[in-house]
Design a protein around this motif. Sequence first.
Motif, PDB file in Angstrom:
ATOM      1  N   GLY A  74       0.669  -1.362   0.090  1.00  0.00           N
ATOM      2  CA  GLY A  74      -0.016  -0.101  -0.022  1.00  0.00           C
ATOM      3  C   GLY A  74       1.009   1.310  -0.159  1.00  0.00           C
ATOM      4  N   THR A  75       0.342   2.325   0.471  1.00  0.00           N
ATOM      5  CA  THR A  75       1.117   3.582   0.611  1.00  0.00           C
ATOM      6  C   THR A  75       1.152   4.137   2.048  1.00  0.00           C
ATOM      7  OG1 THR A  75      -1.053   4.737   0.251  1.00  0.00           O
ATOM      8  CG2 THR A  75       0.203   4.282  -1.640  1.00  0.00           C
ATOM      9  N   THR A  76       1.812   5.154   2.295  1.00  0.00           N
ATOM     10  CA  THR A  76       1.843   5.917   3.671  1.00  0.00           C
ATOM     11  C   THR A  76       0.386   6.173   4.161  1.00  0.00           C
ATOM     12  OG1 THR A  76       4.067   6.715   2.995  1.00  0.00           O
ATOM     13  CG2 THR A  76       2.905   7.499   4.949  1.00  0.00           C
ATOM     14  N   GLU A  77      -0.433   6.594   3.250  1.00  0.00           N
ATOM     15  CA  GLU A  77      -1.767   7.063   3.759  1.00  0.00           C
ATOM     16  C   GLU A  77      -2.758   5.730   3.956  1.00  0.00           C
ATOM     17  OE1 GLU A  77      -0.343   8.238   1.084  1.00  0.00           O
ATOM     18  OE2 GLU A  77       0.401  10.212   1.672  1.00  0.00           O
ATOM     19  N   THR A  78      -2.570   4.921   3.061  1.00  0.00           N
ATOM     20  CA  THR A  78      -3.258   3.799   3.163  1.00  0.00           C
ATOM     21  C   THR A  78      -2.425   2.537   3.401  1.00  0.00           C
ATOM     22  OG1 THR A  78      -3.700   3.507   0.722  1.00  0.00           O
ATOM     23  CG2 THR A  78      -5.499   4.894   2.126  1.00  0.00           C
TER      24      THR A  78
END
Length: 413
Positions: free
Chosen positions: A281-285
């Motif tokens: 995923g990503t840092t936000e999600t």
Amino acid sequence: MKRLQAYKFELKPNGEQQRDMRRVAGACRFVFNKALAWQNEQYDADKTVKFSYTTLANLLPLWKQDPALQWLKESPSQPLQQTLKDLERAYRNFFAKRADFPRFKKKGQSDSFRYPQGCKLDQANSRMFLPKLGWIRYRNSREVLGAVKNVTVSFNLGKWFASIQTEREVETPVHPSTGIVGIDMGIARFATLSDGSHFAPLNSFKRQEKALVKAQRAMSRKQKFSNNWKKAKANVQKIHARIGNARRDYLHKATTTISKNHAMVCIEDLQVRNMSKSASGTTETPGKNVKAKSGLNKAILDQGWYEFRRQLDYKLAWNGGQLIAVPPRNTSRTCPCCGHIAKENRLSQARFECVECGFEENADLVGAINVLRAGHARLACAETSPAGWGVGPRTHRSDSCDYRLSAVGILVL
């Protein structure tokens, strides 16, 4: 019908020939990188500009006239032109979303060059003629059939190889067998056939993983580009080559056995790239179960499912058979006895028990049976025809029709 086939042999060049081949490979790499840089500059200036092989080929004589690039004249023109064709093909694949954007080539990685014509083969004396390189001996391990169309010379792990593509006329094959089988791909079982047999996984990467980690750590402790670092890097490359060679050998043996014993093979149309995507995923999600998904991705890629399907495709065609790809949706959740579809039918990775009728069987075998019936559904939809085996397109896939499996047959909806 015409059959294209490739034969790969190890070359045995002398010292002078090795230097010449390294020079040609370096020239091809330079031309590829220079053409790619030129295209990037033109594209940055005008986003609507389009390139073709003809445009790049017209630049090649101008580059050779440059006093600083006079050494390009020492290399054969054909491999340099073929390099530009490879770049054009890479751009087409990128714009068609079949591949990533072309990258600059690096010395020591995929060093190769190709001759489209002018090559000669003397099998009696185990030697071949390559323009501007002369006669080179090779390890003659098998007979080459057909007319030579092109020769690709490549370098790997300190050895030079030649891949000879030939073309010859053969009679339209008729498969000696009439057997039809469905195949379910997996990890615990590499391939399960609908007749009850299965192929155990080789797991070539998993077997060599500890040795590979040890070799990579040893290389990381060396000073980069030192002699000891180069030796450690060669050791890492040997392990990678051993992994790939073992996997290819296993896949060839498995696909040869299946293609010789079955006239029609139904297989799942698996999207391996989507199945092996990272879950980080990503840092936000941020993703979930990242470590478990990473291990699953590694196990999936270790099987070589795409290469297995590719080999089955052409080997069945050579033997007069046919390969049918069907959607994999619910193949492992559908009861082959009553047709009930439910997630709860598959209690574990290996066990299948229908919650409707109580039917029990190995989950992979159930998937293979459903794949076979789905292949029959494709035939019922008139997308393929047994009368066309070995003549028309070999792999068939479509989402235009749906199907439901039942105990008495297939009901096409």
